[in-house]
Design an enzyme around this catalytic site. Structure first.
Site, PDB file in Angstrom:
ATOM      1  N   GLY A 254       0.802  -1.262   0.003  1.00 24.97           N
ATOM      2  CA  GLY A 254      -0.109   0.009  -0.116  1.00 24.97           C
ATOM      3  C   GLY A 254       0.944   1.220   0.141  1.00 24.97           C
ATOM      4  O   GLY A 254       1.949   1.231  -0.602  1.00 24.97           O
ATOM      5  N   CYS A 261       3.625   4.417  16.549  1.00 29.26           N
ATOM      6  CA  CYS A 261       4.903   3.348  16.803  1.00 29.26           C
ATOM      7  C   CYS A 261       5.841   3.316  15.622  1.00 29.26           C
ATOM      8  O   CYS A 261       6.979   3.305  15.819  1.00 29.26           O
ATOM      9  CB  CYS A 261       3.888   2.092  17.124  1.00 29.26           C
TER      10      CYS A 261
END
Ligand code: UGA
Length: 434
Positions: A254, A261
């Site tokens: 993607g 994080c």
């Protein structure tokens, strides 16, 4: 056992509520009075599936307070789950951890176990213990334990109550006894609990997040190559993922990873490797690939429209860094919208949870829609940035019906070829060949 959890963000609040579900009475402390009031009214300051239901179920077991003096002076165990944001140079900023440690120091009255859940650089737990031992008299005994969390936003409650593993870094038998006791309700369900030294526990957290980030960057690079040679990344990921040594998770190509994080932790680990002169080239590559991948769909649109997006009506579908959260930290949508504005496009955005947060960034520079049909209506181009289920399930015929020109750039590969081929939509995605 008197358990206190400090910080009512993702880590702290989910940890506190999960302990209540495991049968404990818990005191959740935070210095933000506004959040405490919200929690007392039964509302969670974060958008997390199942959290408010558990808060309600255990309202008699959880106390929310900003009175840390009383909480810390009576505690047997304090779990610290405050944020460790990124410094400008990519290192982790430990100011909130230090603030809490100093508050504990001021209020400690008896033996105490301090458990650090926040993600902290390797060696931090040892430094904290050294600092505390320097400041404290010998009358009280303090042990520091590293117990990193592996919660994913959107499934945090589930992850806390049924983790893949419990990692505990410690240096004393006493601390081990207490930690094993606390996690007994989970280990009784055969959840593995692994004891190691504190530095190994800290490293396990960084190495795990960075490995997953690397896996994503790897599959994104392969996707880019697929486009060049006529292979299809969905087929390739599927073929790779069936090998149990590889596994099928985190192989979705993607426009890259975001969130609070992976971007932060990869940078912090890389900075540590630089500092120790043991440079992690793989992690640096992952960071660089991800930076570029985030803007991939913008580059695709720009190229297809001969560098001229001036006045084009573009709708961005999905804003949060991943579905089922309102979190925009390091969300690719922010950079994408900034670039499109720079190129002179007129932007409308749609999201299920983070519209209000997005407004704080872009104010009246763009338009906001909470209904997808209104969002796509009369638009020239649609960009899919976050794969909310509502977007994945959105019927393709709607794009044909409502858009001025049905052109979709799908940054999350939401739609399948067979369905797209039944329409007249001009469709581009990542690493797939039509
Ligand atoms: C991540 C880890 O998955 C947790 O184990 C960890 O505890 C947490 O960080 C943390 O350190 O607190 P989270 O940031 O909530 O959790 O989100 P993920 O589900 O891991 O997704 C991170 C990003 O990777 C998202 O932007 C997502 O869109 C992207 N991603 C994920 C992909 O691009 N492809 C994939 O195949 C999977």
């Amino acid at each position: 056992m008197k358990i206190v959890v400090t910080g009512v963000g993702y880590v702290g609040l989910v940890t506190g509520v999960s302990f209540a579900e495991m049968g404990y009475n818990v005191i959740c402390v935070d210095n933000c009075q506004k959040k405490i009031e919200l929690l007392r009214a039964g509302k969670s300051p974060i958008h997390e599936d199942g959290l408010e239901e558990l808060m309600d179920k255990h309202k008699n077991k959880i106390v929310y307070t900003s009175d840390y003096q009383t909480a810390y002076s009576n505690a047997d165990v304090i779990f610290i789950g405050v944020g460790t944001p990124e410094n400008i140079d990519g290192t982790a900023n430990l100011k909130y951890i230090h603030e809490v440690i100093n508050q504990i120091l001021e209020n400690i009255k008896k033996d105490l176990l301090i458990v650090i859940k926040s993600t902290v650089p390797v060696g931090t737990n040892d430094q904290i213990e050294y600092h505390l031992k320097q400041k404290l008299s010998n009358k009280v005994n303090v042990n520091i334990v590293s117990n990193p969390e592996f919660l994913s936003q959107g499934t945090a409650v589930k992850n806390a109550l049924c983790p893949s593993r419990i990692i505990i870094g410690l240096e004393s038998k006493e601390a081990e006894k207490i930690m094993r006791k606390i996690y007994r309700p989970l280990t009784d369900k055969n959840i593995p609990l692994i004891i190691m030294n504190r530095k190994s526990a800290e490293m396990t957290k960084y190495a795990s997040n960075s490995f997953l980030a690397l896996k994503i960057s790897y599959i994104n690079e392969i996707a880019n190559l697929c486009e060049k040679v006529g292979a299809d990344i969905e087929e390739v990921s599927n073929g790779m993922g069936l090998d149990p040594r590889i596994g099928n998770k985190f192989l979705r190509a993607g426009i890259g990873y975001g969130g609070s994080c992976f971007p932060k932790d990869t940078k912090a680990l890389y900075m540590l490797s630089k500092k120790t002169n043991c440079i992690l080239k793989t992690i640096k590559a992952s960071i660089d690939i991800n930076k570029k991948q985030r803007l991939k769909i913008v580059e695709m649109v720009k190229k297809d429209f001969n560098n001229n997006l001036k006045g084009k009506e573009i709708v961005v579908l999905g804003l949060s860094f991943k579905p089922n959260t309102d979190d925009l930290r390091e969300a690719p949508s922010i950079e994408i919208v900034k670039k499109l504005i720079k190129y002179g496009a007129k932007i409308t955005v749609y999201d299920l949870a983070s519209i209000e947060n997005f407004k704080k960034i872009f104010k009246n520079k763009i338009k906001y829609e909470k209904e997808i049909i209104k969002a796509i209506k009369d638009k020239d181009i649609a960009l899919i940035v976050t794969e909310w289920q509502e977007i994945v399930d959105f019927e393709l015929k709607n794009y044909e019906k409502y858009m001025k020109t049905p052109i979709i750039y799908d940054g999350r590969n939401c739609y399948n070829k067979i369905e797209i081929n039944k329409t007249d939509i001009k469709y581009k995605s990542i690493g797939r060949i039509w």
